[in-house]
Design an enzyme around this catalytic site. Sequence first.
Site, mmCIF file in Angstrom:
data_model
loop_
_atom_site.group_PDB
_atom_site.id
_atom_site.type_symbol
_atom_site.label_atom_id
_atom_site.label_comp_id
_atom_site.label_asym_id
_atom_site.label_seq_id
_atom_site.Cartn_x
_atom_site.Cartn_y
_atom_site.Cartn_z
ATOM 1 N N CYS A 128 3.496 8.422 1.214
ATOM 2 C CA CYS A 128 3.891 7.497 2.100
ATOM 3 C C CYS A 128 3.808 6.182 1.422
ATOM 4 O O CYS A 128 3.247 5.622 0.771
ATOM 5 C CB CYS A 128 2.615 7.390 3.202
ATOM 6 S SG CYS A 128 3.370 6.444 4.479
ATOM 7 N N CYS A 136 1.033 -1.853 15.963
ATOM 8 C CA CYS A 136 0.982 -1.419 14.499
ATOM 9 C C CYS A 136 0.225 -2.567 13.576
ATOM 10 O O CYS A 136 0.427 -3.763 13.872
ATOM 11 C CB CYS A 136 2.440 -1.267 13.901
ATOM 12 S SG CYS A 136 2.486 -1.027 12.160
ATOM 13 N N SER A 139 11.556 6.181 15.015
ATOM 14 C CA SER A 139 10.285 5.656 16.055
ATOM 15 C C SER A 139 10.646 5.438 17.516
ATOM 16 O O SER A 139 11.206 4.350 18.028
ATOM 17 C CB SER A 139 9.395 4.695 15.491
ATOM 18 O OG SER A 139 9.140 4.936 14.319
ATOM 19 N N LEU A 140 10.549 6.447 18.321
ATOM 20 C CA LEU A 140 10.708 6.143 19.769
ATOM 21 C C LEU A 140 9.537 5.446 20.670
ATOM 22 O O LEU A 140 9.962 4.484 21.254
ATOM 23 C CB LEU A 140 11.160 7.883 20.370
ATOM 24 C CG LEU A 140 11.495 7.806 21.881
ATOM 25 C CD1 LEU A 140 12.890 7.037 22.039
ATOM 26 C CD2 LEU A 140 11.577 9.255 21.995
ATOM 27 N N ASN A 141 8.613 6.240 20.595
ATOM 28 C CA ASN A 141 7.482 5.556 21.246
ATOM 29 C C ASN A 141 7.203 5.267 22.620
ATOM 30 O O ASN A 141 6.304 4.709 22.964
ATOM 31 C CB ASN A 141 7.008 4.423 20.325
ATOM 32 C CG ASN A 141 6.657 4.757 18.884
ATOM 33 O OD1 ASN A 141 6.423 5.908 18.439
ATOM 34 N ND2 ASN A 141 6.803 3.712 17.903
ATOM 35 N N CYS A 165 5.942 -4.861 16.148
ATOM 36 C CA CYS A 165 5.289 -3.726 17.221
ATOM 37 C C CYS A 165 3.770 -3.949 17.718
ATOM 38 O O CYS A 165 3.042 -4.101 16.766
ATOM 39 C CB CYS A 165 5.539 -2.197 16.439
ATOM 40 S SG CYS A 165 7.316 -1.925 15.987
ATOM 41 N N GLU A 212 0.742 -1.200 0.077
ATOM 42 C CA GLU A 212 0.002 0.012 -0.022
ATOM 43 C C GLU A 212 0.866 1.229 -0.105
ATOM 44 O O GLU A 212 2.092 1.231 0.582
ATOM 45 C CB GLU A 212 -0.920 -0.150 1.252
ATOM 46 C CG GLU A 212 -1.708 -1.134 1.225
ATOM 47 C CD GLU A 212 -2.914 -1.151 2.657
ATOM 48 O OE1 GLU A 212 -4.130 -1.418 2.118
ATOM 49 O OE2 GLU A 212 -2.287 -1.228 3.396
ATOM 50 N N ASN A 243 -3.632 5.678 16.146
ATOM 51 C CA ASN A 243 -4.998 5.307 15.280
ATOM 52 C C ASN A 243 -5.279 3.974 15.433
ATOM 53 O O ASN A 243 -4.767 2.939 15.243
ATOM 54 C CB ASN A 243 -4.297 5.537 13.596
ATOM 55 C CG ASN A 243 -3.763 6.811 13.245
ATOM 56 O OD1 ASN A 243 -4.474 7.766 13.559
ATOM 57 N ND2 ASN A 243 -2.572 7.065 12.858
ATOM 58 N N CYS A 273 -1.071 6.364 9.809
ATOM 59 C CA CYS A 273 0.173 5.632 10.402
ATOM 60 C C CYS A 273 -0.166 4.225 10.958
ATOM 61 O O CYS A 273 -1.224 4.398 12.020
ATOM 62 C CB CYS A 273 0.695 6.386 11.424
ATOM 63 S SG CYS A 273 1.137 8.200 10.891
ATOM 64 N N SER A 277 11.901 6.470 8.008
ATOM 65 C CA SER A 277 11.596 6.181 9.307
ATOM 66 C C SER A 277 11.888 4.743 9.749
ATOM 67 O O SER A 277 11.769 3.678 9.125
ATOM 68 C CB SER A 277 10.136 6.565 9.313
ATOM 69 O OG SER A 277 9.616 6.211 10.736
ATOM 70 N N CYS A 292 6.036 -6.933 7.640
ATOM 71 C CA CYS A 292 7.056 -6.440 8.534
ATOM 72 C C CYS A 292 7.216 -7.342 9.433
ATOM 73 O O CYS A 292 6.655 -8.143 9.926
ATOM 74 C CB CYS A 292 6.699 -4.991 9.121
ATOM 75 S SG CYS A 292 7.890 -4.340 10.097
HETATM 76 N N1 SAH Z 1 8.806 0.642 10.521
HETATM 77 C C1 SAH Z 1 9.322 2.122 10.134
HETATM 78 C C2 SAH Z 1 8.232 2.721 9.375
HETATM 79 C C3 SAH Z 1 6.736 2.623 9.217
HETATM 80 S S1 SAH Z 1 5.730 3.040 10.595
HETATM 81 C C4 SAH Z 1 9.370 2.663 11.915
HETATM 82 O O1 SAH Z 1 8.735 2.032 12.688
HETATM 83 O O2 SAH Z 1 9.448 3.700 11.922
HETATM 84 C C5 SAH Z 1 5.738 4.535 10.445
HETATM 85 C C6 SAH Z 1 5.110 5.270 11.948
HETATM 86 O O3 SAH Z 1 3.899 4.936 12.482
HETATM 87 C C7 SAH Z 1 6.338 4.838 13.253
HETATM 88 O O4 SAH Z 1 6.524 5.872 13.799
HETATM 89 C C8 SAH Z 1 5.197 3.908 14.015
HETATM 90 O O5 SAH Z 1 5.595 4.020 15.330
HETATM 91 C C9 SAH Z 1 3.687 4.563 13.645
HETATM 92 N N2 SAH Z 1 2.722 3.766 13.944
HETATM 93 C C10 SAH Z 1 2.736 2.400 13.786
HETATM 94 N N3 SAH Z 1 1.200 1.894 14.345
HETATM 95 C C11 SAH Z 1 0.584 3.065 14.524
HETATM 96 C C12 SAH Z 1 -0.957 3.427 14.883
HETATM 97 N N4 SAH Z 1 -1.568 2.404 15.110
HETATM 98 N N5 SAH Z 1 -1.078 4.759 15.306
HETATM 99 C C13 SAH Z 1 -0.224 5.841 15.032
HETATM 100 N N6 SAH Z 1 1.179 5.447 14.716
HETATM 101 C C14 SAH Z 1 1.419 4.226 14.463
#
Ligand code: SAH
Length: 355
Positions: free
Chosen positions: A109, A123, A221-223, A120, A96, A297, A340, A198, A116
Amino acid sequence: MTSEAQSVNLLGLNLQELEDLAARCGQPRYRGRQIYHGIYVRRVRDISTFTDLSRDFRETLASQQSILYPKVEREFRSRDGAVRYLFRLADDQRIETVYMPEEERTTLCLSSQVGCALDCRFCFTALLGSRRNLTAGEIIGQALAVTTAQNVPRGARLNLVFMGMGEPLLNLPQVAKAVVILADPRGVGIPLRRITVSTVGILPRLEELALVNARPKLAISLNASHDEQRSAIMPINRKYPLADLLRVCRAYPLRPWEHLTFEYVLLDGVNDADDDARRVVDLLRDLRAKVNLIPYNSGPNLPYRAPKFERVVAFQKILTERHIPTFIRISRGQDIFAACGQLSLEGMDARPSAA
Ligand code: SAH
């Protein structure tokens, strides 16, 4: 003409490879440059229309090669103008790509892998599991197919973000090859400072990325604000914990115009407390950093929720008061699962867990 399945796709070949191809066909090397220009600047898709090549050479080429964009299988249009493209690749895998028009600029994007491997917890792409890496041609093909479908002219203000499906640094050779062609003024022509990769922070690959010539901008992606929390939602943190990640970030050679971007998905009651914000401030001390807060999201099958908006603003305030530029990223295309972390082939009966 050979069938598409047998022919070699020229899309994704770099200048040198096309010059070599011309030479192998007994042509001068500059013919390869003409093909490069044709594919990436003129966006030729039919080899017989390469009228600056001799007829013989065109016929030889067309008998063995083609220029294939990924096929648009479906488009999902959001109320907010975003469009999610579901592409079918030559081996029937699907990926996608999201098109996000804004007044001043447009953002695409891009996906870097089918599925993947990182798992995570928040995600949706993780639910697909790991399938395969995309080729440089499949990466560039997403950009060319969407800009062609949307009539985005060459030279328009376009940003590319590798924030679709996949972990770009687990496919660094093909991502880096694609970026060279995408950023080349004689190629697709999107300036490097408008291309962002990213990553969760695959540390050996980050050190490699620091050395590439055509280096895109970097988002991490710190999170999470501490190891236990990050390992719970991002298993990769056990391999590359925060102290190591931030050490590599501190050594990362930023260009004078550049910031490191840190993405932080806010999950209600998980990582969104004032104390988390204070710990993020400590982690990012001494870094030329900016933070994008992404309220979660949601979607089916995952247990998380977005915090209330006041919580998001309070979190932001703690960072901005400590002089960390912090932005709240309101995701586009949530109604079509284009936001995202929502890319998961939803609605295509292609999710193993939902099928
Ligand atoms: N694998 C890479 C790029 C893809 S994800 C990475 O992790 O950076 C792109 C961004 O979306 C990342 O910062 C991830 O933390 C965020 N993301 C993943 N799932 C999400 C969700 N359900 N809601 C909001 N952001 C999300």
